[in-house]
Write an enzyme that holds these catalytic residues in place. Structure first.
Site, mmCIF file in Angstrom:
data_model
loop_
_atom_site.group_PDB
_atom_site.id
_atom_site.type_symbol
_atom_site.label_atom_id
_atom_site.label_comp_id
_atom_site.label_asym_id
_atom_site.label_seq_id
_atom_site.Cartn_x
_atom_site.Cartn_y
_atom_site.Cartn_z
ATOM 1 N N PRO A 40 -0.567 -84.398 -24.644
ATOM 2 C CG PRO A 40 -2.031 -83.585 -23.013
ATOM 3 C CD PRO A 40 -0.618 -83.491 -23.479
ATOM 4 C CE LYS A 95 -1.674 -93.947 -31.987
ATOM 5 N NZ LYS A 95 -1.700 -94.821 -30.894
HETATM 6 P P1 NAD Z 1 -1.934 -87.976 -20.168
HETATM 7 O O1 NAD Z 1 -2.988 -86.929 -20.234
HETATM 8 O O2 NAD Z 1 -1.994 -89.027 -19.117
HETATM 9 O O3 NAD Z 1 -0.487 -87.265 -20.010
HETATM 10 C C1 NAD Z 1 -0.122 -86.052 -20.612
HETATM 11 C C2 NAD Z 1 0.844 -85.363 -19.650
HETATM 12 O O4 NAD Z 1 1.357 -84.185 -20.279
HETATM 13 C C3 NAD Z 1 0.185 -84.900 -18.349
HETATM 14 O O5 NAD Z 1 0.896 -85.407 -17.242
HETATM 15 C C4 NAD Z 1 0.260 -83.382 -18.421
HETATM 16 O O6 NAD Z 1 0.423 -82.761 -17.138
HETATM 17 C C5 NAD Z 1 1.478 -83.187 -19.282
HETATM 18 N N1 NAD Z 1 1.575 -81.881 -19.941
HETATM 19 C C6 NAD Z 1 0.642 -81.237 -20.688
HETATM 20 N N2 NAD Z 1 1.141 -80.070 -21.143
HETATM 21 C C7 NAD Z 1 2.421 -79.985 -20.699
HETATM 22 C C8 NAD Z 1 3.464 -79.027 -20.836
HETATM 23 N N3 NAD Z 1 3.300 -77.893 -21.527
HETATM 24 N N4 NAD Z 1 4.653 -79.265 -20.237
HETATM 25 C C9 NAD Z 1 4.832 -80.395 -19.523
HETATM 26 N N5 NAD Z 1 3.889 -81.349 -19.345
HETATM 27 C C10 NAD Z 1 2.698 -81.139 -19.927
HETATM 28 O O7 NAD Z 1 -1.873 -88.623 -21.617
HETATM 29 P P2 NAD Z 1 -1.252 -90.044 -22.032
HETATM 30 O O8 NAD Z 1 -2.286 -91.096 -21.884
HETATM 31 O O9 NAD Z 1 0.079 -90.189 -21.377
HETATM 32 O O10 NAD Z 1 -1.076 -89.813 -23.604
HETATM 33 C C11 NAD Z 1 -0.036 -89.011 -24.139
HETATM 34 C C12 NAD Z 1 -0.083 -89.118 -25.646
HETATM 35 O O11 NAD Z 1 0.087 -90.491 -26.033
HETATM 36 C C13 NAD Z 1 -1.408 -88.656 -26.266
HETATM 37 O O12 NAD Z 1 -1.125 -87.971 -27.453
HETATM 38 C C14 NAD Z 1 -2.157 -89.968 -26.518
HETATM 39 O O13 NAD Z 1 -3.079 -89.871 -27.598
HETATM 40 C C15 NAD Z 1 -1.010 -90.898 -26.855
HETATM 41 N N6 NAD Z 1 -1.282 -92.333 -26.603
HETATM 42 C C16 NAD Z 1 -1.916 -92.730 -25.470
HETATM 43 C C17 NAD Z 1 -2.156 -94.084 -25.259
HETATM 44 C C18 NAD Z 1 -2.860 -94.548 -24.007
HETATM 45 O O14 NAD Z 1 -3.274 -95.731 -23.971
HETATM 46 N N7 NAD Z 1 -2.999 -93.718 -22.975
HETATM 47 C C19 NAD Z 1 -1.753 -95.030 -26.199
HETATM 48 C C20 NAD Z 1 -1.062 -94.609 -27.340
HETATM 49 C C21 NAD Z 1 -0.837 -93.239 -27.530
#
Ligand code: NAD
Length: 301
Positions: A70, A175
């Site tokens: 995140p 980005k």
């Molecule tokens: P999300 O919250 O769905 O997923 C994050 C995952 O990380 C969760 O499954 C959580 O359990 C896991 N996690 C957290 N801490 C952890 C640790 N210490 N060890 C292992 N796992 C851990 O978030 P997302 O939507 O997948 O986004 C991830 C990143 O990508 C973010 O930085 C977001 O800004 C970026 N992003 C998201 C999108 C989108 O449309 N969702 C688009 C572009 C970029």
């Protein structure tokens, strides 16, 4: 099918990470996964990944580690500090962090890992969950050219357009600049469409006019914020799916921090940040970011 080199550890199987890891498996890579959420790992295991009970276990035997977490604090604590992977990764390992985080944290993690001869690139993505699932993400990479070249085939298994933006942190800066512009375009398009509606115009006709005029932009082409102008976009599905308001707010916070550090003037980004913050506070944080249209709309909600 025999497995492709290198062995990959994938950490963070959320909305984005899970489909990205799926695409690595489809491309024939051996992938070891770890997430704090058990069900996320079970799904990847069913698709052929090996499941680990900790990040430390996931990286055993890995030549490349990918993280999709995140925020900056998660990335920092995963890799650095006394209990960080920095103490466990073998020299020469390539770490690819695809999370969207602040460039300063990204650079600090890169330089700490470099002290142990562990390579790091920042590789945030654009394209959302749809792009992650389809394997058509855009990757924007910061880091040295040699490690970019090493990462390229792996990134190509998850994305379509891969850019080398510059040195460490440049991927994150690029980005964030893009997302700041996107927020401004979304607001400007919403404002213009609503003014047209208020003056009796059909938003579909107005959109067609702007698409062929100088106001043309990505939101009009692919992501119209006004309901029922375009099929298969969040605005025509009650603003569900897509890219959440809360995530756009997070990215605009990163943009403001970046601008402050570089003493850049970002009045449009600052206004966008405030409007998105208000919109989120009004209970819309989980809606798609095109729902900012409702801030201008006089329609019954
Ligand atoms: P999300 O919250 O769905 O997923 C994050 C995952 O990380 C969760 O499954 C959580 O359990 C896991 N996690 C957290 N801490 C952890 C640790 N210490 N060890 C292992 N796992 C851990 O978030 P997302 O939507 O997948 O986004 C991830 C990143 O990508 C973010 O930085 C977001 O800004 C970026 N992003 C998201 C999108 C989108 O449309 N969702 C688009 C572009 C970029």
């Amino acid at each position: 099918m025999s497995k492709q080199d290198p062995n990959i550890a994938f950490i963070g199987l959320g909305n984005m990470g899970a489909p990205m890891a799926h695409n690595l498996l489809k491309a024939g890579y051996q992938v070891s996964v770890f997430d704090l959420v058990q069900t996320a790992m079970d799904k990847l295991e069913a698709a052929g990944a090996s499941q680990a009970s900790s990040a430390a276990e996931a990286i055993q035997g890995a030549d490349v580690v990918i993280s999709m977490l995140p925020a900056g604090k998660h990335v920092e604590s995963l890799y650095t500090g006394d209990s960080g992977l920095i103490n466990l990764l073998k020299a020469g390992t390539l770490v690819i962090d695809s999370s969207t985080i602040d460039a300063a944290t990204s650079k600090a993690v890169a330089s700490q890992l470099a002290e142990n001869n562990i390579h790091f690139i920042d590789a945030p993505v654009s394209g959302g969950v749809g792009g992650a699932t389809a394997g058509t993400l855009t990757f924007i990479v910061g880091g040295d050219a040699q490690q970019y070249a090493r990462a390229l085939p792996i990134l190509q298994a998850m994305g379509k357009n891969i850019f080398h933006a510059g040195d460490h942190g440049a991927g994150q800066v690029a980005k964030i600049c893009n997302n700041m512009l996107l927020s401004v375009l979304m607001l400007g398009t919403s404002e213009a469409l609503q003014m047209a509606i208020d003056n009796g115009l059909d938003p579909k006709v107005m959109s067609d006019i702007m698409l062929q005029s100088s106001g043309r932009n990505w939101t009009l082409e692919l992501y119209n914020p006004c309901p029922d102008v375009m099929p298969n976009v969040p605005s025509s599905n009650d603003y569900q799916g897509g890219f959440m308001v809360d995530l756009m707010s997070k990215d605009l916070g990163l943009a403001m921090d970046t601008g402050l550090k570089s003493q850049s003037s970002t009045p449009m980004g600052a206004l966008a940040q405030n409007l998105y913050k208000i919109h989120g506070m009004q209970g819309n944080g989980q809606q798609d970011f095109s729902s900012i249209f409702n801030l201008f709309s006089k329609q019954e909600k």
